[in-house]
Design an enzyme around this catalytic site. Structure first.
Site, short mmCIF file in Angstrom:
data_model
loop_
_atom_site.label_atom_id
_atom_site.label_comp_id
_atom_site.label_asym_id
_atom_site.label_seq_id
_atom_site.Cartn_x
_atom_site.Cartn_y
_atom_site.Cartn_z
N ASN A 211 -8.23 3.66 8.35
CA ASN A 211 -7.66 2.52 9.07
C ASN A 211 -7.87 2.59 10.58
O ASN A 211 -7.89 1.57 11.26
CB ASN A 211 -6.15 2.39 8.77
CG ASN A 211 -5.41 3.70 8.87
OD1 ASN A 211 -5.77 4.68 8.21
ND2 ASN A 211 -4.40 3.75 9.69
N CYS B 220 1.07 1.55 11.94
CA CYS B 220 2.23 2.19 11.33
C CYS B 220 2.78 3.30 12.23
O CYS B 220 3.92 3.70 12.08
CB CYS B 220 1.86 2.77 9.97
SG CYS B 220 1.15 1.56 8.88
N HIS C 184 -1.69 -7.90 2.63
CA HIS C 184 -1.65 -8.45 3.99
C HIS C 184 -2.86 -8.05 4.85
O HIS C 184 -3.01 -8.53 5.96
CB HIS C 184 -0.32 -8.14 4.69
CG HIS C 184 -0.11 -6.72 5.11
ND1 HIS C 184 -0.31 -6.29 6.41
CD2 HIS C 184 0.31 -5.62 4.44
CE1 HIS C 184 -0.01 -5.00 6.51
NE2 HIS C 184 0.36 -4.58 5.32
N GLY D 70 0.81 -1.22 0.00
CA GLY D 70 0.00 0.00 0.00
C GLY D 70 0.84 1.27 0.00
O GLY D 70 0.51 2.24 -0.68
N THR D 71 1.92 1.26 0.75
CA THR D 71 2.75 2.46 0.86
C THR D 71 3.34 2.84 -0.50
O THR D 71 3.26 3.99 -0.93
CB THR D 71 3.88 2.22 1.89
OG1 THR D 71 3.26 1.87 3.14
CG2 THR D 71 4.75 3.44 2.07
N SER E 84 -3.43 -3.60 -0.78
CA SER E 84 -2.36 -4.30 -0.07
C SER E 84 -2.84 -5.69 0.30
O SER E 84 -3.96 -5.86 0.79
CB SER E 84 -1.99 -3.52 1.18
OG SER E 84 -1.00 -4.20 1.91
N THR F 93 12.19 -7.47 -11.12
CA THR F 93 11.61 -8.81 -11.30
C THR F 93 10.45 -8.99 -10.34
O THR F 93 10.54 -8.66 -9.16
CB THR F 93 12.70 -9.88 -11.03
OG1 THR F 93 13.78 -9.64 -11.93
CG2 THR F 93 12.15 -11.28 -11.23
N GLN G 257 -7.77 -0.56 3.30
CA GLN G 257 -8.65 -1.13 4.33
C GLN G 257 -10.01 -1.53 3.78
O GLN G 257 -10.72 -2.33 4.39
CB GLN G 257 -8.84 -0.14 5.49
CG GLN G 257 -7.57 0.18 6.25
CD GLN G 257 -7.07 -0.98 7.11
OE1 GLN G 257 -7.77 -1.97 7.35
NE2 GLN G 257 -5.83 -0.88 7.57
N1 PLP Z 1 -2.94 2.72 3.70
C1 PLP Z 1 -3.70 2.33 4.72
C2 PLP Z 1 -5.05 2.91 4.89
C3 PLP Z 1 -3.22 1.37 5.63
O1 PLP Z 1 -3.98 0.99 6.65
C4 PLP Z 1 -1.92 0.84 5.43
C5 PLP Z 1 -1.33 -0.11 6.39
O2 PLP Z 1 -1.57 -0.06 7.58
C6 PLP Z 1 -1.17 1.29 4.33
C7 PLP Z 1 -1.71 2.23 3.49
C8 PLP Z 1 0.20 0.76 4.05
O3 PLP Z 1 0.11 -0.50 3.43
P1 PLP Z 1 1.38 -1.47 3.41
O4 PLP Z 1 1.56 -1.98 4.80
O5 PLP Z 1 1.02 -2.56 2.45
O6 PLP Z 1 2.54 -0.66 2.93
#
Ligand code: PLP
Length: 391
Positions: free
Chosen positions: A152, A326, A202, A72-73, A200, A238, A180
């Site tokens: 989140n 985070c 996970h 996600g980041t 994302s 890759t 989310q």
């Molecule tokens: N965006 C939101 C709303 C999230 O909750 C998160 C992770 O907590 C992220 C982005 C970041 O995703 P990733 O952990 O896959 O980098």
């Protein structure tokens, strides 16, 4: 000791079926998808299958609109930077005040470097976006709008479909962080005006370190990671084949149980909230009462130290969070709750309980038995607390 995991917005347990699907690609199927031989072709078709599985989960028109990233980041960073580069000389960004740090930290950097002007749109006490302020900020200089689909920390849902239409009318690109929301609310991205969307794996029982950026066809795009011609020249490097395969499998499974799980989560979450609000005086739920993820309960207790409560809950085997994972470790009040003007009396006493696939009624019973006495204990003055424990 009994353990109850209630931190699914931080991450989820990988589904054993997902691991099963990944295993061959950590072993005998080790080919590089770019290679022109049997090994490469096997990897190439596995990646293509995963791309289609992700496409189906989000209702995209074509699998070519899915660009795999490291999560996600990276997707958030790519979307904003790409839009700025592609729409220059437009150099303004509109975000909400409650976005994930993956968006807000980048915005701070862009502002500090003089590369963009950033408008942060406020939210109300329920976390709802101030639409009038958004409309005021939108103009012919706006390159990109980035509003998350689901928050989140509180689970509050933004009406991204209508917000995206306004951006489109202003000639700006619209990005949504749907990390989310994916797998938790139905998404038919093709039917919206959304240009780019972050995902994302996970958060949906897939592996960590893999995600995707949906890029609507014909959206002007500038890659962030330059290198080879992978992902149709949109992300060099890759491909992480085992993780991509796992993401695809997780996406397919999330799609098949989305509706039933959302109903089950809502019943569990509502019972949890009713129980806590009914037994703990001075408790309040943070977030939109109706437009909210079914699995998320952000609840604040008056005059309680949320981090202290978290630690006591952890000792009882209950895993939850006092904010976004985070930013865990940072002792500052959550920027989301601050933006929602949560009163000072409650600001430090918030915990986030986020439910998932493994939770059931017995977990809720356990939390309802354990949590209220801990709040009572934390509210006692420090001196008397010791006596109460010793007694
Ligand atoms: N965006 C939101 C709303 C999230 O909750 C998160 C992770 O907590 C992220 C982005 C970041 O995703 P990733 O952990 O896959 O980098």
């Amino acid at each position: 000791m009994r353990t109850v995991y209630l931190d699914h917005n931080a991450t989820t347990r990988i589904d054993p079926a997902v691991v099963e699907a990944m295993l061959p690609f950590l072993g005998e199927s080790f080919g590089n998808p770019s290679s022109h031989h049997a090994f490469g072709e096997a990897a190439f078709s596995a990646v293509r299958k995963a791309r289609r599985q992700v496409q189906t989960l989000i209702g995209a028109a074509s699998d070519s609109e899915i660009v795999f990233t490291s999560g996600g980041t990276e997707s958030d960073n790519t979307a904003l930077l790409s839009a700025l580069a592609a729409l220059a000389p437009r150099n303004e960004i509109i975000v909400s005040a409650v976005e994930h740090p993956a968006v807000l930290t980048l915005c701070e950097r862009l502002e500090a470097e003089g590369r963009a002007r950033v408008h942060r749109i406020p939210v109300d006490r329920c976390g709802r976006i101030d639409v009038a302020a958004y409309e005021d900020a939108l103009c012919e200089r706006t390159a990109v709008v980035s509003f998350m689909w689901a928050n989140n920390e509180t689970g509050t849902l933004f009406p991204v479909e209508t917000l995206a239409e306004k951006a489109q009318a202003a000639g700006a690109l619209f990005h949504t962080d749907a990390v989310q929301a994916t797998g938790r609310v139905p998404i038919r991205v093709e039917e919206t005006a959304i240009s780019m969307m972050s995902l994302s794996a996970h958060k949906i029982a897939g592996p960590k370190g893999i995600g995707a950026l949906y890029v609507r066809r014909k959206t002007p795009f500038h890659p962030l990671i330059l290198g080879g011609r992978q992902e149709r020249n949109r992300r060099g490097g890759t491909e992480n084949v085992p993780a991509i395969v796992g993401f695809g499998e997780a996406a397919e499974r999330a799609a098949s149980r989305l509706e039933s799980e959302a109903a089950r989560m809502k019943a569990l979450r509502d019972r949890l909230e009713r129980g806590l609000l009914g037994t703990i005086p001075g408790a309040r739920v943070n977030g939109d009462p109706t437009a909210r993820l079914a699995n998320t309960c952000n609840i604040a207790f008056e005059d309680v130290d949320g981090d202290g409560l978290l630690a006591l809950l952890a000792r009882e085997g209950i895993a939850c969070s006092s904010g976004s994972a985070c930013s865990a470790g940072a002792m500052q009040p959550s920027h989301v709750l601050q933006a929602m003007a949560v009163p000072a009396s409650h600001l430090g006493g918030a915990v986030r309980l986020s439910l998932g696939r493994d939770n059931d009624d017995s977990d809720i019973d356990h939390v309802l038995a354990v949590l209220p006495p801990l709040v009572t204990r934390l509210r006692q003055p420090a001196g008397t607390r010791k006596v109460a424990r010793a007694g």
